[in-house]
Design a protein around this motif. Structure first.
Motif, PDB file in Angstrom:
ATOM      1  N   ARG A 108       0.860  -1.182   0.000  1.00 31.72           N
ATOM      2  CA  ARG A 108       0.000   0.000   0.000  1.00 31.72           C
ATOM      3  C   ARG A 108       0.899   1.235   0.000  1.00 31.72           C
ATOM      4  O   ARG A 108       1.799   1.337   0.847  1.00 31.72           O
ATOM      5  CB  ARG A 108      -0.875   0.009   1.263  1.00 31.72           C
ATOM      6  CG  ARG A 108      -1.899  -1.109   1.302  1.00 31.72           C
ATOM      7  CD  ARG A 108      -2.553  -1.246   2.668  1.00 31.72           C
ATOM      8  NE  ARG A 108      -1.599  -1.744   3.661  1.00 31.72           N
ATOM      9  CZ  ARG A 108      -1.944  -2.452   4.747  1.00 31.72           C
ATOM     10  NH1 ARG A 108      -3.203  -2.703   5.006  1.00 31.72           N
ATOM     11  NH2 ARG A 108      -1.018  -2.870   5.587  1.00 31.72           N
ATOM     12  N   THR A 145       2.455  -0.136   6.136  1.00 32.19           N
ATOM     13  CA  THR A 145       2.494  -1.529   6.571  1.00 32.19           C
ATOM     14  C   THR A 145       1.691  -1.655   7.868  1.00 32.19           C
ATOM     15  O   THR A 145       1.394  -0.644   8.520  1.00 32.19           O
ATOM     16  CB  THR A 145       3.930  -2.023   6.838  1.00 32.19           C
ATOM     17  OG1 THR A 145       4.378  -1.481   8.094  1.00 32.19           O
ATOM     18  CG2 THR A 145       4.881  -1.588   5.719  1.00 32.19           C
ATOM     19  N   PRO A 175      -2.292   1.461   9.817  1.00 38.21           N
ATOM     20  CA  PRO A 175      -3.182   1.834   8.711  1.00 38.21           C
ATOM     21  C   PRO A 175      -4.497   2.440   9.199  1.00 38.21           C
ATOM     22  O   PRO A 175      -4.960   3.449   8.650  1.00 38.21           O
ATOM     23  CB  PRO A 175      -3.410   0.501   7.981  1.00 38.21           C
ATOM     24  CG  PRO A 175      -2.203  -0.307   8.277  1.00 38.21           C
ATOM     25  CD  PRO A 175      -1.778   0.076   9.666  1.00 38.21           C
ATOM     26  N   GLY A 196      -2.767  -0.542  -9.561  1.00 36.13           N
ATOM     27  CA  GLY A 196      -3.487  -0.842  -8.330  1.00 36.13           C
ATOM     28  C   GLY A 196      -4.833  -0.153  -8.314  1.00 36.13           C
ATOM     29  O   GLY A 196      -5.312   0.356  -9.337  1.00 36.13           O
ATOM     30  N   CYS A 245      -7.917   2.060  -5.716  1.00 30.38           N
ATOM     31  CA  CYS A 245      -8.219   2.834  -4.518  1.00 30.38           C
ATOM     32  C   CYS A 245      -9.706   3.166  -4.505  1.00 30.38           C
ATOM     33  O   CYS A 245     -10.444   2.843  -5.432  1.00 30.38           O
ATOM     34  CB  CYS A 245      -7.363   4.099  -4.444  1.00 30.38           C
ATOM     35  SG  CYS A 245      -7.658   5.269  -5.773  1.00 30.38           S
ATOM     36  N   TRP A 286      -5.089   5.192   0.006  1.00 28.97           N
ATOM     37  CA  TRP A 286      -3.765   4.917  -0.556  1.00 28.97           C
ATOM     38  C   TRP A 286      -3.962   4.013  -1.753  1.00 28.97           C
ATOM     39  O   TRP A 286      -5.055   3.497  -1.996  1.00 28.97           O
ATOM     40  CB  TRP A 286      -2.863   4.242   0.498  1.00 28.97           C
ATOM     41  CG  TRP A 286      -3.592   3.210   1.311  1.00 28.97           C
ATOM     42  CD1 TRP A 286      -4.078   2.008   0.852  1.00 28.97           C
ATOM     43  CD2 TRP A 286      -3.947   3.293   2.700  1.00 28.97           C
ATOM     44  NE1 TRP A 286      -4.715   1.344   1.883  1.00 28.97           N
ATOM     45  CE2 TRP A 286      -4.641   2.101   3.038  1.00 28.97           C
ATOM     46  CE3 TRP A 286      -3.735   4.246   3.704  1.00 28.97           C
ATOM     47  CZ2 TRP A 286      -5.142   1.846   4.303  1.00 28.97           C
ATOM     48  CZ3 TRP A 286      -4.234   3.988   4.973  1.00 28.97           C
ATOM     49  CH2 TRP A 286      -4.933   2.804   5.269  1.00 28.97           C
ATOM     50  N   THR A 313      -3.582   0.560  -3.319  1.00 35.94           N
ATOM     51  CA  THR A 313      -3.355  -0.850  -2.988  1.00 35.94           C
ATOM     52  C   THR A 313      -2.937  -1.533  -4.275  1.00 35.94           C
ATOM     53  O   THR A 313      -3.667  -1.484  -5.273  1.00 35.94           O
ATOM     54  CB  THR A 313      -4.634  -1.496  -2.429  1.00 35.94           C
ATOM     55  OG1 THR A 313      -5.005  -0.796  -1.224  1.00 35.94           O
ATOM     56  CG2 THR A 313      -4.419  -2.973  -2.111  1.00 35.94           C
ATOM     57  N   THR A 314      -1.741  -2.122  -4.308  1.00 34.58           N
ATOM     58  CA  THR A 314      -1.223  -2.646  -5.571  1.00 34.58           C
ATOM     59  C   THR A 314      -2.065  -3.831  -6.054  1.00 34.58           C
ATOM     60  O   THR A 314      -2.667  -4.552  -5.258  1.00 34.58           O
ATOM     61  CB  THR A 314       0.262  -3.049  -5.447  1.00 34.58           C
ATOM     62  OG1 THR A 314       0.415  -3.931  -4.329  1.00 34.58           O
ATOM     63  CG2 THR A 314       1.125  -1.817  -5.239  1.00 34.58           C
ATOM     64  N   GLU A 322      -2.539  -7.427  -4.687  1.00 38.26           N
ATOM     65  CA  GLU A 322      -3.267  -7.665  -3.433  1.00 38.26           C
ATOM     66  C   GLU A 322      -4.772  -7.759  -3.651  1.00 38.26           C
ATOM     67  O   GLU A 322      -5.523  -7.958  -2.701  1.00 38.26           O
ATOM     68  CB  GLU A 322      -2.986  -6.532  -2.434  1.00 38.26           C
ATOM     69  CG  GLU A 322      -1.513  -6.335  -2.198  1.00 38.26           C
ATOM     70  CD  GLU A 322      -1.143  -6.247  -0.736  1.00 38.26           C
ATOM     71  OE1 GLU A 322      -2.056  -6.245   0.114  1.00 38.26           O
ATOM     72  OE2 GLU A 322       0.060  -6.185  -0.463  1.00 38.26           O
ATOM     73  N   VAL A 323      -5.187  -7.547  -4.892  1.00 36.06           N
ATOM     74  CA  VAL A 323      -6.624  -7.584  -5.189  1.00 36.06           C
ATOM     75  C   VAL A 323      -6.866  -8.705  -6.199  1.00 36.06           C
ATOM     76  O   VAL A 323      -6.664  -8.539  -7.399  1.00 36.06           O
ATOM     77  CB  VAL A 323      -7.107  -6.229  -5.762  1.00 36.06           C
ATOM     78  CG1 VAL A 323      -8.604  -6.255  -6.035  1.00 36.06           C
ATOM     79  CG2 VAL A 323      -6.770  -5.104  -4.789  1.00 36.06           C
ATOM     80  N   ARG A 369     -10.960  -4.293   1.323  1.00 31.90           N
ATOM     81  CA  ARG A 369      -9.521  -4.450   1.083  1.00 31.90           C
ATOM     82  C   ARG A 369      -8.801  -3.142   0.738  1.00 31.90           C
ATOM     83  O   ARG A 369      -7.575  -3.083   0.795  1.00 31.90           O
ATOM     84  CB  ARG A 369      -9.218  -5.454  -0.044  1.00 31.90           C
ATOM     85  CG  ARG A 369      -9.854  -6.804   0.117  1.00 31.90           C
ATOM     86  CD  ARG A 369      -9.444  -7.723  -1.025  1.00 31.90           C
ATOM     87  NE  ARG A 369      -8.027  -8.074  -0.911  1.00 31.90           N
ATOM     88  CZ  ARG A 369      -7.588  -9.123  -0.260  1.00 31.90           C
ATOM     89  NH1 ARG A 369      -8.423  -9.920   0.355  1.00 31.90           N
ATOM     90  NH2 ARG A 369      -6.314  -9.375  -0.186  1.00 31.90           N
ATOM     91  N   LEU A 370      -9.534  -2.112   0.333  1.00 27.56           N
ATOM     92  CA  LEU A 370      -8.877  -0.885  -0.141  1.00 27.56           C
ATOM     93  C   LEU A 370      -8.913   0.247   0.872  1.00 27.56           C
ATOM     94  O   LEU A 370      -8.154   1.207   0.755  1.00 27.56           O
ATOM     95  CB  LEU A 370      -9.529  -0.399  -1.445  1.00 27.56           C
ATOM     96  CG  LEU A 370      -9.605  -1.408  -2.585  1.00 27.56           C
ATOM     97  CD1 LEU A 370     -10.167  -0.740  -3.829  1.00 27.56           C
ATOM     98  CD2 LEU A 370      -8.236  -2.028  -2.866  1.00 27.56           C
TER      99      LEU A 370
END
Ligand code: ZN
Length: 283
Positions: free
Chosen positions: A2, A14, A60, A153, A155, A189, A191-192, A195-196, A274-275
């Motif tokens: 992120r 992180t 976060p 990513g 957002c 932020w 999220t790459t 990760e999704v 998740r985002l």
């Protein structure tokens, strides 16, 4: 991974805390979020190898409401948006489900941070929770199969909409009514994409001053994220940092009976599984 734009500096978020990318890498990486978007693979490799320790122990969830957060890309060259891209939203607006993506732009000067205030220009200003795609690779004519490969990513975004100006004219031209000051907050932020797993299987919600109006899933999209990216790339060159607002699910203000529009004092909370979450106050 992120990456937040925290007070103008690319910051890795992180669970253990925040890592200032430029400082922790001794300048190997830029502090510009726009530059990071093109270097995600290298940044990820460095993160694994160098294993920098966060000095700032903000978590976060503590970072979510931070007013210093800026847009995940500071200066995108293009911002696209797709209208009527959820089936149940088409229904509530009394519109037919489009056979091709209905594309407009949010002009770049409407972009702002995830928690910025939004000035309300009229009595018919609406909210639209949206999944926002961030492009990572310059591309044209990408196939649907390969389209998610050019995505850096995702957002959370709000496609604030001034309905009167949006629908003025014949035929209506959406872009100006979608582009008032701070009508395009994105965040919290980036999220790459790795990760999704499936961008078309995410819960998406929006509440206004405590009342939840939107509660849906990105699985209700008419054109999937991959289809939208592929379609756009068949016309325009997509460039790193470009943003794509992918449409809003049902439950927008105009879809309520009677309609609900934003008023100064409202707080608009938009979240995607998740985002994360963004929160804007109407002023
Ligand atoms: Zn929209």
């Amino acid at each position: 991974m992120r990456i937040a734009n925290l007070a103008g500096r690319a910051t890795i978020v992180t669970d253990a805390g925040l890592i200032d990318l430029a400082a922790s890498s001794d300048g190997a990486f830029s502090s510009s979020v726009d530059k990071c978007v093109t270097q995600l693979g290298t940044i990820r490799a460095w993160l694994l190898n160098a294993a920098p320790r966060p000095i700032d122990l903000t978590t976060p969830s503590e970072l979510l409401g931070d007013a210093r957060l800026g847009p995940v890309v500071a200066n995108p060259q293009q911002i696209f948006a797709v209208g009527v891209n959820y089936r149940r939203h088409a229904e509530e607006m009394g519109l037919v489900v489009p056979k091709e993506p209905m594309v407009f732009t949010k002009f770049v000067s409407s972009l702002c941070g995830p928690n910025d205030d939004v000035p309300i220009p009229s009595a018919t200003t609406d909210f639209e929770a949206e999944l926002v795609v961030v492009i990572g690779t310059k591309t044209r004519d990408v196939s649907v199969e390969d389209a998610l490969g050019v995505v850096a990513g995702y957002c959370v975004g709000q496609d604030f909409s001034e309905r009167s100006l949006q629908m003025l004219g014949s035929p209506p031209q959406f872009s100006l009514g979608k582009s008032f000051r701070h009508f395009a907050p994105v965040g919290p932020w980036l999220t790459t994409a790795d990760e999704v797993e499936d961008p078309n299987d995410l819960v998406i919600r929006c509440s206004v001053s405590g009342t939840q109006y939107q509660d849906s899933s990105t699985s209700d999209m008419v054109f999937s994220v991959a289809e939208v990216v592929s379609y756009l790339s068949g016309v325009v060159e997509l460039r790193p940092g470009d943003l794509i607002f992918t449409g809003s699910p049902h439950g927008v203000g105009q879809g309520q009976r009677p309609p609900v529009f934003l008023q100064p004092g409202d707080s608009i909370v938009t979240s995607i599984e998740r985002l994360g979450r963004i929160e804007n106050h109407a002023v």
